[in-house]
Design an enzyme around this catalytic site. Structure first.
Site, mmCIF file in Angstrom:
data_model
loop_
_atom_site.group_PDB
_atom_site.id
_atom_site.type_symbol
_atom_site.label_atom_id
_atom_site.label_comp_id
_atom_site.label_asym_id
_atom_site.label_seq_id
_atom_site.Cartn_x
_atom_site.Cartn_y
_atom_site.Cartn_z
ATOM 1 C CD GLU A 1 15.300 -14.579 -8.529
ATOM 2 O OE1 GLU A 1 14.829 -14.867 -7.430
ATOM 3 O OE2 GLU A 1 14.971 -13.556 -9.158
ATOM 4 C CE LYS B 1 11.732 -12.707 -10.370
ATOM 5 N NZ LYS B 1 12.549 -12.588 -9.263
ATOM 6 C CB CYS C 1 -0.866 0.030 1.251
ATOM 7 S SG CYS C 1 -1.883 -1.415 1.448
ATOM 8 C CD GLU D 1 8.181 -12.945 -8.186
ATOM 9 O OE1 GLU D 1 8.024 -12.116 -7.292
ATOM 10 O OE2 GLU D 1 9.224 -12.996 -8.880
ATOM 11 C CG HIS E 1 17.379 -37.777 -1.600
ATOM 12 N ND1 HIS E 1 17.821 -38.947 -1.039
ATOM 13 C CD2 HIS E 1 18.452 -37.210 -2.193
ATOM 14 C CE1 HIS E 1 19.117 -39.077 -1.252
ATOM 15 N NE2 HIS E 1 19.534 -38.032 -1.959
ATOM 16 C CE LYS F 1 10.382 -3.777 -7.110
ATOM 17 N NZ LYS F 1 10.854 -4.979 -7.794
ATOM 18 N NE ARG G 1 6.810 0.868 -2.758
ATOM 19 C CZ ARG G 1 7.739 1.321 -1.971
ATOM 20 N NH1 ARG G 1 8.337 2.437 -2.268
ATOM 21 N NH2 ARG G 1 8.087 0.677 -0.899
ATOM 22 C CD1 TRP H 1 -0.603 -6.461 -3.029
ATOM 23 C CD2 TRP H 1 -0.479 -6.861 -0.831
ATOM 24 N NE1 TRP H 1 -0.294 -7.789 -2.856
ATOM 25 C CE2 TRP H 1 -0.209 -8.067 -1.524
ATOM 26 C CE3 TRP H 1 -0.457 -6.879 0.571
ATOM 27 C CZ2 TRP H 1 0.076 -9.265 -0.868
ATOM 28 C CZ3 TRP H 1 -0.173 -8.067 1.225
ATOM 29 C CH2 TRP H 1 0.093 -9.247 0.489
ATOM 30 C CG ASN I 1 0.433 2.187 3.744
ATOM 31 O OD1 ASN I 1 -0.646 2.199 3.171
ATOM 32 N ND2 ASN I 1 1.544 2.671 3.218
ATOM 33 N N GLY I 2 -0.433 -1.005 6.803
ATOM 34 C CA GLY I 2 -0.069 -1.832 7.955
ATOM 35 C C GLY I 2 -1.202 -2.764 8.321
HETATM 36 C C1 F6R Z 1 10.595 -11.396 -6.327
HETATM 37 C C2 F6R Z 1 10.425 -10.233 -5.481
HETATM 38 C C3 F6R Z 1 10.269 -10.435 -4.019
HETATM 39 C C4 F6R Z 1 11.227 -9.503 -3.266
HETATM 40 C C5 F6R Z 1 11.003 -9.626 -1.763
HETATM 41 C C6 F6R Z 1 12.000 -8.789 -0.985
HETATM 42 O O1 F6R Z 1 10.658 -11.047 -7.667
HETATM 43 O O2 F6R Z 1 10.424 -9.131 -5.941
HETATM 44 O O3 F6R Z 1 10.466 -11.760 -3.665
HETATM 45 O O4 F6R Z 1 12.526 -9.868 -3.611
HETATM 46 O O5 F6R Z 1 9.713 -9.197 -1.452
HETATM 47 O O6 F6R Z 1 11.896 -7.428 -1.289
HETATM 48 P P1 F6R Z 1 13.024 -6.436 -0.846
HETATM 49 O O7 F6R Z 1 14.269 -6.802 -1.579
HETATM 50 O O8 F6R Z 1 12.522 -5.073 -1.215
HETATM 51 O O9 F6R Z 1 13.203 -6.599 0.632
#
Ligand code: F6R
Length: 634
Positions: free
Chosen positions: A493, A497, A2, A500, A516, A629, A27, A76, A102-103
């Protein structure tokens, strides 16, 4: 997550609010809203489910929407589904008090029951946030000022909050309060004031900010005057004014279809920037922004982060242990919070966070600080809460604003900083006792780091090849990614990706773990993508890949140019260039370092594979469903 914005001054607030929300939208984008207070003390609220564009359509069509005091929000969803009704701002029953939040208010149910039972309040939304507006209203009706009503309200809240409040009774003010959620005042140039949950929203108007601390309140007035208070209503004199150094966020895709693709292509230039700021001509590594004392006499390292930052940390752990021999643990920030942190003054805690605002990471850092641990932040945001917790020990990843929700360039730049740190710690630790072989290895690695940008560029130039090879797999519902050693975190990773941005089931495994258990899931519908780059684990991983293929899985691999063995064994290969001197380290007799830099190469096709599949499948690449974000709630 948010976003909160606010404006108070002499001009119409709406334009400022919308432009600030545009900066924060990436975000969190479930819904958005604004509230404006006009000269006749009327408050108007407009809000809408979905992207900010929906709110803009609403406000464009509202001719009577005026006011030079206003607050706005992009949401969000945490409590209550994304909907018009649950969108912020929220108000009390007669709309005399309006808030954005927010929160998470942990005790909202108990407070809600109390408000229903004792004050007969009818709630309109399913959110926890709405109780804040009602509580303030209840205290105001008892004759208290907005400030005192807010203090009384805060005393009853358990949880995290950043709040911006306007009210009819005190129409020339915006009140702010926060606890474990960021909130910033922007001091404008025309006797106007702004507020936002992230400084990036303010940079277009001012670079002078005040960051509210936990359990502080602020009162913003119309003529640019502001006051901060503690919860005892005592004024906090001379709050620290910070000067922001960044440029306003330019939302520009530079000709790319999506921010994600643009950001993937920015990686080589970011690594070049990091090289020139940290590695000099004589191969000395410098960290001017880090207090050098905190890197000395360490007996244990804990790395923490969430999501992609955690995977960068996993690579960092391998590097730190291999090169500096300092025992290193890697933890999800949320898991470190789930038990007492075992740390002392000889523990170095490396917190990795692109945004520097991730709630789990900030809370874990705070708890490690209490144990006396030394804190080193690895972040993209010098003005973030994480950087301020780490005081003077912040390594900036210099990735520029990452607009796409899925992290790409922040991942490789975090990894790169960790490589530099691992080498620096190895040098500091061994000092004069460095054996010739160690020095030779470290110098070789430092020399090789310089080739990374050009090798990444070569891999990026093959984007079309990767696209044509992956599109036939667009209909599959699941993918498996395999890797070993430094490429195990890259497999994780790659899977993250893919899930996501395509919403496919994608799972990364340490290749050796396949038999395993996970191999039971293999069939002809689940492609297995292995990272098979030259190095000590190559043949073992190839065998795991063949074992999956034997059981029907289409076998895909990230392989080095000229790897005929892989070409023979695999169904589809994604060829990547080799480091120019990758044979040298073997010749020097240090075969274990042969693949040490390969994560920078292997991750490029994985990012592109996820991108091209998502784009082909028509997904919202830059703003995937359910994500946000910067995750500012636990
Ligand atoms: C994956 C992604 C999230 C962030 C995670 C940490 O593509 O963007 O997994 O990596 O939320 O965010 P930061 O780095 O801002 O603490």
């Amino acid at each position: 997550m948010c976003g909160i914005v606010g404006y108070i001054g002499k001009e119409e607030a709406l334009g400022y609010l919308i432009d600030s929300l545009r900066v924060l939208e990436y975000r969190g984008y479930d819904s958005a809203g604004v509230a404006l207070l006009d000269n006749q003390k009327r408050i108007q609220i407009k809000k809408s489910k979905g992207k900010l564009g929906n709110l803009i359509n609403l406000t464009d069509n509202a001719t009577d929407l005026h006011g030079s005091v206003g607050i706005g929000h992009t949401r969000w969803a945490t409590q209550g589904i994304p909907s018009d009704i649950n969108a912020h701002p929220h108000s009390n029953t007669d709309t005399s008090v309006v808030i954005v939040h927010n929160g998470i208010i942990n005790n909202y149910l108990e407070l809600k029951e109390d408000l229903i039972k004792n004050y007969k309040i009818a709630f309109t939304s399913e959110t926890d946030s709405e109780i804040v507006a009602h509580l303030i209203g209840v205290f105001q009706n008892q004759g208290l000022s907005l400030k005192d009503s807010l203090i009384k309200t805060i005393e009853r809240l358990k949880g995290s909050y950043a709040l911006a409040i306007i009210c009819k009774q005190e129409p020339d003010k915006i009140f702010l309060a926060c606890n474990e959620a960021p909130l910033i005042i922007g001091i404008g140039n025309n006797q106007d004031l702004f507020c936002a949950s992230d400084s990036s929203a303010l940079l277009q108007y001012t670079n002078k900010i005040i960051r509210l601390k936990d359990l502080e309140l602020a009162e913003l007035g119309r003529n640019g005057e502001y006051k901060l208070y503690d919860l005892h209503s005592k004024e906090i004199k001379n709050p620290e004014i910070q000067i922001l150094t960044g440029d306003p966020l330019l939302l520009d895709k530079a000709g790319f279809k999506h921010y994600l693709l643009k950001e993937i292509h920015e990686q080589p230039s970011i690594i070049r920037k990091l090289l020139s700021s940290h590695l000099d001509e004589d191969l000395n590594i410098q960290f001017p922004e880090v207090d050098s004392q905190i890197l000395k006499d360490i007996d244990r390292i804990i790395i923490l982060g969430c999501g992609t930052a955690y995977y960068a940390g996993m690579v960092g752990k391998i590097l730190l242990e291999t090169l500096s021999h300092i025992p290193t643990e890697i933890e999800f920030s949320s898991e470190l919070l789930a038990r007492p942190v075992l740390a002392n003054e000889k523990t170095l805690l490396i917190a990795i966070s692109q945004s520097g605002e991730t709630a789990d990471t900030l809370l874990a850092v705070k708890s490690a600080i209490q144990k006396g641990a030394r804190i080193l932040a690895v972040t993209n945001r010098p003005e973030s809460s994480l950087a301020s917790l780490a005081k003077k020990s912040t390594v900036l990843i210099q990735a520029g604003v990452e607009v796409s929700v899925a992290a790409t360039k922040s991942f490789t730049s975090q990894m790169f900083c960790l490589y530099l740190l691992a080498i620096k710690l190895a040098e500091l630790r061994s000092d004069k006792k460095l054996s010739a072989a160690n020095k030779e290895e470290l110098n070789w690695i430092k020399g090789e780091l310089r080739y990374i940008p050009q090798i990444m560029e070569q891999a990026l130039s093959r984007a079309e090849i990767y696209r044509s090879k992956i599109l036939p797999f667009a209909g599959r519902h699941a993918f498996i990614f395999l890797g070993r050693g430094v490429n195990y975190p890259i497999a994780l990773e790659g899977a993250l990706k893919l899930k996501e941005i395509t919403y496919m089931q994608a799972t990364g495994y340490a290749a050796g773990e396949m038999k395993h258990g996970p191999i039971a899931t293999i069939d002809e519908n689940i492609p297995t993508l292995s990272i098979l780059l030259p190095g000590p684990t190559y043949h073992k991983t190839l065998h795991n890949c063949i074992e999956a293929k034997t059981r029907g899985a289409p076998s895909l691999g990230i392989v080095a140019d000229g790897d005929n063995e892989a070409i023979r064994e695999l169904d589809v290969i994604f060829p990547v260039p080799q480091m120019p001197s990758s044979g040298e380290i073997k010749a020097l007799g240090h075969k274990q370092f042969e693949d040490i830099l390969s994560p920078f190469i292997s991750v490029i096709p994985l990012q592109l594979i996820a991108y091209y599949l998502a784009e082909y499948m028509g997904k919202d690449v830059d703003q995937p469903r359910n994500l946000a974000k910067s995750v500012t709630v636990e």
